[in-house]
Write an enzyme that holds these catalytic residues in place. Structure first.
Site, mmCIF file in Angstrom:
data_model
loop_
_atom_site.group_PDB
_atom_site.id
_atom_site.type_symbol
_atom_site.label_atom_id
_atom_site.label_comp_id
_atom_site.label_asym_id
_atom_site.label_seq_id
_atom_site.Cartn_x
_atom_site.Cartn_y
_atom_site.Cartn_z
ATOM 1 N N HIS A 135 0.834 -1.202 0.000
ATOM 2 C CA HIS A 135 0.000 0.000 0.000
ATOM 3 C C HIS A 135 0.872 1.257 0.000
ATOM 4 O O HIS A 135 0.635 2.200 -0.776
ATOM 5 C CB HIS A 135 -0.908 -0.019 1.236
ATOM 6 C CG HIS A 135 -1.613 1.274 1.520
ATOM 7 N ND1 HIS A 135 -2.939 1.473 1.207
ATOM 8 C CD2 HIS A 135 -1.175 2.423 2.097
ATOM 9 C CE1 HIS A 135 -3.281 2.695 1.579
ATOM 10 N NE2 HIS A 135 -2.236 3.285 2.124
ATOM 11 N N GLU A 136 1.888 1.285 0.856
ATOM 12 C CA GLU A 136 2.752 2.462 0.934
ATOM 13 C C GLU A 136 3.549 2.664 -0.350
ATOM 14 O O GLU A 136 3.754 3.793 -0.802
ATOM 15 C CB GLU A 136 3.701 2.346 2.130
ATOM 16 C CG GLU A 136 2.999 2.308 3.480
ATOM 17 C CD GLU A 136 2.075 3.497 3.704
ATOM 18 O OE1 GLU A 136 2.333 4.574 3.137
ATOM 19 O OE2 GLU A 136 1.092 3.348 4.445
ATOM 20 N N HIS A 139 1.523 4.416 -2.910
ATOM 21 C CA HIS A 139 1.562 5.870 -2.708
ATOM 22 C C HIS A 139 2.813 6.465 -3.356
ATOM 23 O O HIS A 139 2.752 7.509 -4.021
ATOM 24 C CB HIS A 139 1.585 6.197 -1.214
ATOM 25 C CG HIS A 139 0.236 6.198 -0.556
ATOM 26 N ND1 HIS A 139 -0.852 6.863 -1.081
ATOM 27 C CD2 HIS A 139 -0.187 5.638 0.608
ATOM 28 C CE1 HIS A 139 -1.888 6.708 -0.282
ATOM 29 N NE2 HIS A 139 -1.522 5.961 0.746
ATOM 30 N N GLU A 206 -6.137 7.163 -0.590
ATOM 31 C CA GLU A 206 -6.090 5.951 0.233
ATOM 32 C C GLU A 206 -6.808 4.798 -0.460
ATOM 33 O O GLU A 206 -6.316 3.664 -0.488
ATOM 34 C CB GLU A 206 -6.707 6.211 1.607
ATOM 35 C CG GLU A 206 -5.872 7.084 2.528
ATOM 36 C CD GLU A 206 -4.491 6.519 2.787
ATOM 37 O OE1 GLU A 206 -4.359 5.290 2.968
ATOM 38 O OE2 GLU A 206 -3.539 7.315 2.793
#
Length: 310
Positions: A135-136, A139, A206
């Protein structure tokens, strides 16, 4: 593409709001000064935001040679996920906090860093940690870290300009005072509008990072489980004192680190965890959302203390 267009539109709206406040403060010249100020602040943020936030959380850089197996696995998984995503390897950090959480920072994929708390490494299993870091990295890949730094900078500048206008008075194009009522309205409404736009951008990014992170890790259920656990611990008394002292950085984390917050409304930096979990389980073909674990599932006395922070 739809989410990127929405983000661009919201950024344009925030910039327009900033210039509008500058115009109210000083007419055309005020708008020009506001533009120059925004450019200067964004330039500083572009080059230094990652260093500032990592120092703020006293993050320690780690590598594959760390003596603690949990940290070595964490580093190895980050590097493997970055390679799978065809991204440069980011720097990897650990934050000495009990609350399980994580964030990414950096102006672009070539100058990125990911950070996980000691609590995250000690309370989640390896699949879940891998899902969080995917997930990071999502980003990082889409430069969300830079986007959110810019929005936070502009939002702060809008509040500063609004207060400046209230203290010293605003002028229209002919130099006439705008009046105390106008100043009060601007001082209250402009920062509130900027905050709403900032949080809308954060929530949209997100959802997108959840989707792409799940695809990168190939395990949407693991990310869903990690989100539930992190949310439960944050609400169950595992505070992040540094985040509480610096609430403007809350949007950076995968789950809102400010205890008891994070509902899906205009003033939340994150979507509701239940909505995120439902979307992730939909990707894996599951419709039922599992119950969140109790926050006392891992008592404080059993939280593993890793690395040089023992």
């Amino acid at each position: 593409m739809k989410n990127h267009l929405r983000t661009f539109t919201l950024l344009a709206a925030m910039t327009a709001l900033f210039l509008g406040v500058g115009y109210v403060v000083g007419g055309s010249m005020g708008m020009i000064i506001a533009f120059v100020l925004a450019a200067a602040m964004n330039l500083v943020s572009y080059w230094n935001a990652d260093k500032i936030v990592l120092a703020m959380y006293r993050a320690t850089e780690v590598d594959a040679g760390h003596p603690e197996p949990l940290v070595r696995n964490y580093v190895a998984d980050v590097l493997a996920l970055a390679a799978r995503a065809n991204m440069p390897a980011p720097k990897v950090y650990v934050i000495d906090q009990d609350q399980p959480n994580a964030f990414a920072t950096g102006r672009d994929p070539a100058h990125a860093a990911v950070a996980a708390t000691r609590g995250l490494l000690g309370m989640l299993d390896r699949r879940e940690i891998r899902g969080v870091m995917a997930h990071e990295l999502a980003h990082v890949k889409h430069r969300d870290t830079l986007t959110m730094t810019i929005t936070a900078t502009i939002a702060g500048a809008i509040g500063m300009l609004a207060n400046f206008a209230f203290l010293f008075g605003g002028r229209d194009e002919e130099g006439r005072p705008t009046g105390i009522v106008g100043m009060l309205v601007m001082m209250i409404v402009a920062p509130m509008a900027a905050a709403v736009v900032q949080m809308a951008i954060s929530r949209g990014r997100e959802y997108e990072a959840d989707r792409e992170g799940a695809e990168l890790s190939g395990d949407p259920q693991a990310l869903a489980s990690a989100l539930q656990k992190i949310d439960a611990y944050a609400r169950g008394g595992y505070f992040n004192p540094d985040a509480e002292r610096n609430p403007a950085t809350a949007h950076m984390f995968i789950i809102n680190p400010l205890a008891g917050r994070g509902t899906d409304n205009l003033f939340s930096t994150h979507p509701s965890t239940e909505n995120r979990v439902r979307a992730l389980l939909g990707m894996s073909g599951r419709e039922r959302v599992a119950a969140a674990p109790r926050a006392t599932a891992v008592p404080r006395t059993e939280t593993r203390r890793i690395g040089p922070w023992s």
